[in-house]
Scaffold this motif. Structure first.
Motif, PDB file in Angstrom:
ATOM      1  N   UNK A 149     -25.853  22.750  16.023  1.00 49.68           N
ATOM      2  CA  UNK A 149     -26.436  23.393  14.843  1.00 49.68           C
ATOM      3  C   UNK A 149     -25.691  23.061  13.561  1.00 49.68           C
ATOM      4  N   UNK A 150     -24.379  22.847  13.644  1.00 48.23           N
ATOM      5  CA  UNK A 150     -23.575  22.582  12.450  1.00 48.23           C
ATOM      6  C   UNK A 150     -22.747  21.320  12.640  1.00 48.23           C
ATOM      7  N   UNK A 151     -22.193  20.831  11.531  1.00 47.09           N
ATOM      8  CA  UNK A 151     -21.337  19.643  11.602  1.00 47.09           C
ATOM      9  C   UNK A 151     -20.067  19.947  12.390  1.00 47.09           C
ATOM     10  N   UNK A 152     -19.550  21.179  12.286  1.00 49.03           N
ATOM     11  CA  UNK A 152     -18.330  21.545  12.998  1.00 49.03           C
ATOM     12  C   UNK A 152     -18.539  21.513  14.509  1.00 49.03           C
ATOM     13  N   UNK A 153     -19.679  22.041  14.973  1.00 48.28           N
ATOM     14  CA  UNK A 153     -19.944  22.018  16.414  1.00 48.28           C
ATOM     15  C   UNK A 153     -20.173  20.594  16.903  1.00 48.28           C
TER      16      UNK A 153
ATOM     17  N   UNK B 240     -18.888  32.295  18.312  1.00 49.03           N
ATOM     18  CA  UNK B 240     -19.659  33.424  17.791  1.00 49.03           C
ATOM     19  C   UNK B 240     -19.236  33.771  16.374  1.00 49.03           C
ATOM     20  N   UNK B 241     -17.944  33.820  16.142  1.00 44.84           N
ATOM     21  CA  UNK B 241     -17.449  34.123  14.795  1.00 44.84           C
ATOM     22  C   UNK B 241     -17.870  33.047  13.807  1.00 44.84           C
ATOM     23  N   UNK B 242     -17.814  31.792  14.248  1.00 40.05           N
ATOM     24  CA  UNK B 242     -18.221  30.693  13.370  1.00 40.05           C
ATOM     25  C   UNK B 242     -19.704  30.776  13.033  1.00 40.05           C
ATOM     26  N   UNK B 243     -20.547  31.088  14.037  1.00 37.03           N
ATOM     27  CA  UNK B 243     -21.980  31.208  13.784  1.00 37.03           C
ATOM     28  C   UNK B 243     -22.293  32.410  12.896  1.00 37.03           C
ATOM     29  N   UNK B 244     -21.533  33.494  13.069  1.00 37.80           N
ATOM     30  CA  UNK B 244     -21.739  34.666  12.216  1.00 37.80           C
ATOM     31  C   UNK B 244     -21.434  34.328  10.766  1.00 37.80           C
ATOM     32  N   UNK B 245     -20.366  33.544  10.554  1.00 37.45           N
ATOM     33  CA  UNK B 245     -20.021  33.141   9.195  1.00 37.45           C
ATOM     34  C   UNK B 245     -21.114  32.255   8.591  1.00 37.45           C
ATOM     35  N   UNK B 246     -21.699  31.391   9.424  1.00 38.37           N
ATOM     36  CA  UNK B 246     -22.768  30.520   8.932  1.00 38.37           C
ATOM     37  C   UNK B 246     -24.001  31.336   8.566  1.00 38.37           C
TER      38      UNK B 246
END
Length: 332
Positions: free
Chosen positions: A286-290, A228-234
Motif C-alpha cells: 500500500x505504501x512505499x515504506x511497505x 498497524x501503527x504505520x497504517x494508522x499514521x497513514x
C-alpha cells in the motif's frame, strides 16, 4: 553430445512432462545427439518419494517413453537417493547427479521444494553455470497430500509425547493421578491421530524448527503492531500518503516456507500476498515504506531462519526493476 535432464516426482502430470522433455530433446537432436535423463529424487524428506514409489514411477516413465513417438532417442531413467538429508544436501545430491554433459534441466511443476533459481545458483556454485534451468510449461494438476500417512514408530512416539506433554501442561505433572490419566489420554490420541499428526517423519531438525518458531512468533507480532501503527499514521494523515504497487519477491525454498512467508505478509497490515508462483511471491503493497521493507527482505530472512535455520534472503536480478515498472495507481 548434449544432455537434457528432467526431475520428476509423483506429484503432477508425469505423462505431460515426459512428452515435453522428449519433444525438446528431439528438436535439439536435429543438430546434435541428445540424451534424455529422467531423475527421480528418492528419500523421506521434501518432495522426494519413497524407494518403492520411485521404482514404480521409473517403470511408468519407461513405459511412457516406449509408447511415445520419440522412442528412438537415447533415454535414461534413474533414481537419485537423497535420504533424510537437509535441503542443502538434497540440492547438492541433485546437482551431483546431473551428467557433466548436461545443458538443460527441466523441473516438473509439481516439484516445488526448490525453485529454478535455487537450482541454477547451486549449479553455478558447482561450476555448472552453463546449464539452463526451467519449469516444464505444462498444466499443473493440483495434488493434495493424503490425510492419512503410514504409521511409523517415530510418528507414534512423537504424537504420544506431544499429547502427553499438552495434557500435563494443563494439570499437575507431579500428581500421580494426572500422570496416569495423561498416559491413557495420550495413548488414545495416538491410536486415533497417529496417522494424521505428522505429514513427514519427525526428526531433531523438526524440533529445532519448532524452537525457532517460538522465537519468530514475537518477532511477527512486533512486525504486525509496527505495521498497524504505520497504517494508522497513514490513514490519519491529511495527505493520505499511499502509493499502491505490486512487488515480486523471491519465493523461499519449500512449501512450508512459502506458506509461512505468504501468510505472514498477509497478516502484516499494508501488504497482501496476491499469488505464489514457483519462483516468486506476488505481493500488493500500500505504501512505499511497505514496498521497501518487502524488497529489503527482513521477513523473508526470518522465515528462512525458522524453516531452514539460515536466515538468508535470496535476491534475483531485476526484482527492484520489476517492482518499479509495475503501475502504482493514483494517490487518492
Amino acid at each position: 553430445m548434449t544432455d537434457l535432464v528432467a526431475v520428476l516426482t509423483d506429484r503432477g502430470r508425469v505423462r505431460d512432462v515426459v512428452s515435453y522433455a522428449l519433444r525438446e530433446a528431439r528438436d535439439a537432436d536435429d543438430a546434435t545427439e541428445t540424451t534424455v535423463r529422467f531423475s527421480i529424487p528418492v528419500g523421506r524428506t521434501g518432495d522426494a518419494v519413497p524407494s518403492a514409489t520411485g521404482e514404480t514411477l521409473a517403470e511408468r516413465i519407461t513405459e511412457l517413453v516406449a509408447d511415445s513417438p520419440y522412442g528412438s532417442l537415447d533415454v535414461e531413467v534413474a533414481t537419485v537417493p537423497v535420504g533424510r538429508s537437509t535441503a542443502d544436501d538434497r540440492v547438492r545430491a541433485l546437482v551431483e547427479a546431473i551428467p557433466a554433459t548436461a545443458t538443460d534441466l527441466v523441473l516438473m511443476p509439481g516439484f516445488t521444494e526448490f525453485t529454478a533459481a535455487t537450482l541454477a545458483d547451486a549449479l553455478a556454485a558447482a561450476g555448472r553455470s552453463g546449464v539452463a534451468v526451467e519449469r516444464a510449461p505444462v498444466d499443473r494438476r493440483i495434488v493434495r497430500s493424503p490425510v492419512a500417512v503410514t504409521s511409523t514408530t517415530a510418528r507414534l512416539v512423537a504424537t504420544f509425547g506431544l499429547a502427553y506433554a499438552f495434557y500435563l501442561s494443563l494439570g499437575d505433572p507431579t500428581e500421580p493421578f494426572d500422570l496416569a490419566t495423561g498416559a491413557v489420554s495420550a495413548g488414545v490420541v495416538t491410536l486415533v491421530l497417529g496417522r494424521v499428526t505428522f505429514e513427514t517423519e519427525p526428526s531433531l531438525a523438526g524440533v529445532g524448527r519448532v524452537l525457532r518458531a517460538l522465537v519468530f512468533l514475537p518477532y511477527l507480532l512486533w512486525a504486525v503492531v509496527r505495521a498497524n501503527l504505520s497504517m494508522a499514521a497513514v490513514v490519519l494523515s491529511p495527505r493520505l500518503p499511499i502509493e499502491p504497487s505490486v512487488v515480486r519477491i523471491p519465493a523461499p525454498e519449500g512449501r512450508i516456507a512459502r506458506a509461512l512467508l505468504a501468510n505472514s505478509i498477509t497478516l502484516t497490515p499494508g501488504t497482501l500476498t496476491v499469488d505464489v508462483t514457483d519462483d516468486e511471491l506476488v505481493v500488493h503493497a500500500l505504501t512505499a515504506a511497505t514496498r521497501d521493507s518487502l524488497e529489503e527482505g527482513s521477513l523473508s530472512r526470518a522465515v528462512d531462519f525458522v524453516v531452514h535455520g539460515r536466515g538468508e534472503y535470496r535476491t534475483t536480478p531485476g526484482t527492484a526493476r520489476m517492482a518499479a515498472e509495475t503501475p502504482r495507481g493514483d494517490r487518492r
